[in-house]
Design a protein around this motif. Sequence first.
Motif, PDB file in Angstrom:
ATOM      1  N   MET A 178       0.837  -1.207   0.000  1.00  0.00           N
ATOM      2  CA  MET A 178       0.000   0.000   0.000  1.00  0.00           C
ATOM      3  C   MET A 178       0.873   1.258   0.000  1.00  0.00           C
ATOM      4  N   MET A 179       0.351   2.309  -0.613  1.00  0.00           N
ATOM      5  CA  MET A 179       1.079   3.567  -0.765  1.00  0.00           C
ATOM      6  C   MET A 179       0.202   4.737  -0.333  1.00  0.00           C
ATOM      7  N   ALA A 180       0.817   5.677   0.365  1.00  0.00           N
ATOM      8  CA  ALA A 180       0.132   6.916   0.731  1.00  0.00           C
ATOM      9  C   ALA A 180       0.648   8.043  -0.157  1.00  0.00           C
ATOM     10  N   LYS A 181      -0.275   8.867  -0.637  1.00  0.00           N
ATOM     11  CA  LYS A 181       0.070  10.057  -1.422  1.00  0.00           C
ATOM     12  C   LYS A 181      -0.210  11.262  -0.536  1.00  0.00           C
ATOM     13  N   ILE A 182       0.828  12.074  -0.306  1.00  0.00           N
ATOM     14  CA  ILE A 182       0.732  13.220   0.598  1.00  0.00           C
ATOM     15  C   ILE A 182       1.084  14.499  -0.151  1.00  0.00           C
ATOM     16  N   HIS A 205       2.930  21.007   2.006  1.00  0.00           N
ATOM     17  CA  HIS A 205       2.560  22.425   2.056  1.00  0.00           C
ATOM     18  C   HIS A 205       3.715  23.357   2.408  1.00  0.00           C
ATOM     19  N   VAL A 206       4.926  22.914   2.169  1.00  0.00           N
ATOM     20  CA  VAL A 206       6.095  23.782   2.370  1.00  0.00           C
ATOM     21  C   VAL A 206       6.835  23.870   1.045  1.00  0.00           C
ATOM     22  N   ASN A 207       7.814  24.741   0.960  1.00  0.00           N
ATOM     23  CA  ASN A 207       8.461  25.028  -0.319  1.00  0.00           C
ATOM     24  C   ASN A 207       9.648  24.149  -0.667  1.00  0.00           C
ATOM     25  N   ASN A 208      10.214  23.459   0.314  1.00  0.00           N
ATOM     26  CA  ASN A 208      11.330  22.568   0.008  1.00  0.00           C
ATOM     27  C   ASN A 208      11.366  21.426   1.009  1.00  0.00           C
ATOM     28  N   TRP A 209      12.137  20.419   0.683  1.00  0.00           N
ATOM     29  CA  TRP A 209      12.178  19.198   1.500  1.00  0.00           C
ATOM     30  C   TRP A 209      12.792  19.458   2.872  1.00  0.00           C
ATOM     31  N   LYS A 210      13.607  20.467   3.001  1.00  0.00           N
ATOM     32  CA  LYS A 210      14.233  20.781   4.297  1.00  0.00           C
ATOM     33  C   LYS A 210      13.221  21.216   5.341  1.00  0.00           C
ATOM     34  N   GLU A 211      12.091  21.739   4.899  1.00  0.00           N
ATOM     35  CA  GLU A 211      11.087  22.286   5.813  1.00  0.00           C
ATOM     36  C   GLU A 211      10.020  21.272   6.225  1.00  0.00           C
ATOM     37  N   ILE A 212      10.054  20.086   5.652  1.00  0.00           N
ATOM     38  CA  ILE A 212       9.023  19.100   5.976  1.00  0.00           C
ATOM     39  C   ILE A 212       9.161  18.655   7.424  1.00  0.00           C
ATOM     40  N   GLY A 213       8.030  18.607   8.101  1.00  0.00           N
ATOM     41  CA  GLY A 213       7.996  18.158   9.484  1.00  0.00           C
ATOM     42  C   GLY A 213       6.567  17.866   9.896  1.00  0.00           C
ATOM     43  N   ARG A 214       6.336  17.942  11.175  1.00  0.00           N
ATOM     44  CA  ARG A 214       5.018  17.629  11.736  1.00  0.00           C
ATOM     45  C   ARG A 214       3.930  18.513  11.121  1.00  0.00           C
ATOM     46  N   HIS A 215       2.876  17.858  10.637  1.00  0.00           N
ATOM     47  CA  HIS A 215       1.681  18.518  10.090  1.00  0.00           C
ATOM     48  C   HIS A 215       1.982  19.439   8.904  1.00  0.00           C
ATOM     49  N   THR A 216       2.941  19.082   8.073  1.00  0.00           N
ATOM     50  CA  THR A 216       3.239  19.885   6.888  1.00  0.00           C
ATOM     51  C   THR A 216       2.659  19.282   5.610  1.00  0.00           C
ATOM     52  N   GLY A 217       1.840  18.259   5.759  1.00  0.00           N
ATOM     53  CA  GLY A 217       1.243  17.625   4.590  1.00  0.00           C
ATOM     54  C   GLY A 217      -0.190  17.235   4.824  1.00  0.00           C
ATOM     55  N   THR A 218      -0.870  16.939   3.716  1.00  0.00           N
ATOM     56  CA  THR A 218      -2.252  16.471   3.760  1.00  0.00           C
ATOM     57  C   THR A 218      -2.308  15.131   3.043  1.00  0.00           C
ATOM     58  N   LEU A 219      -2.893  14.154   3.707  1.00  0.00           N
ATOM     59  CA  LEU A 219      -3.072  12.849   3.077  1.00  0.00           C
ATOM     60  C   LEU A 219      -4.111  12.981   1.975  1.00  0.00           C
ATOM     61  N   VAL A 220      -3.705  12.695   0.742  1.00  0.00           N
ATOM     62  CA  VAL A 220      -4.605  12.808  -0.413  1.00  0.00           C
ATOM     63  C   VAL A 220      -5.335  11.494  -0.641  1.00  0.00           C
ATOM     64  N   GLU A 221      -4.583  10.390  -0.647  1.00  0.00           N
ATOM     65  CA  GLU A 221      -5.211   9.096  -0.856  1.00  0.00           C
ATOM     66  C   GLU A 221      -4.267   7.953  -0.484  1.00  0.00           C
ATOM     67  N   ILE A 222      -4.866   6.798  -0.293  1.00  0.00           N
ATOM     68  CA  ILE A 222      -4.128   5.559  -0.084  1.00  0.00           C
ATOM     69  C   ILE A 222      -4.341   4.716  -1.336  1.00  0.00           C
ATOM     70  N   LEU A 223      -3.259   4.250  -1.917  1.00  0.00           N
ATOM     71  CA  LEU A 223      -3.311   3.483  -3.152  1.00  0.00           C
ATOM     72  C   LEU A 223      -2.886   2.048  -2.890  1.00  0.00           C
ATOM     73  N   GLN A 224      -3.496   1.120  -3.649  1.00  0.00           N
ATOM     74  CA  GLN A 224      -3.057  -0.272  -3.571  1.00  0.00           C
ATOM     75  C   GLN A 224      -3.417  -1.016  -4.835  1.00  0.00           C
TER      76      GLN A 224
END
Length: 157
Positions: free
Chosen positions: A131-135, A138-157
């Motif tokens: 199974m795969m999660a697509k997130i 909501h930040v501008n670069n990978w360095k800023e990713i952390g807690r609550h910086t994304g929204t789960l769009v869907e789970i794929l399988q």
Amino acid sequence: MKLFLLRHAEAEFGSGPEGDISRELTIRGQTQISRLALLLKKDQIRFDLILSSNAKRTKQSTEILTHSLLVKKTHFLRELYEADPHQVLTIINKINEGDVFNLLVVGHNPTISTLISYLTGEEFINLQPGMMAKIEIHVNNWKEIGRHTGTLVEILQ
């Protein structure tokens, strides 16, 4: 930016540390990933970078995907095998390439499922093998990713 988190597909049983890293996908696991690859191809998903654990089952899962999809770069990392969510996040935060907009991380549970919850604030979602999660990030670069910086769009399988 989009982050995809994939739990490797179903694998054979193994014993001991050497047995675990060498576990291969079962026929069912190969079918799971092949089906996922077709779904991603149909949706025209492309990956700028794939970071995969170097365990045999994650390598096989990654290789099946890359045969069907457009992927710019793939790296197999020892650090992702047995990594905890913080360690995986540290690896993601070190990505400094400006052309990585779709990132796939292929790893193991419970780390992958825990990381989904951490990044999105969602309750714990236990990904089953393959199974795969697509997130959406909501930040501008990978360095800023952390807690609550994304929204789960869907789970794929």
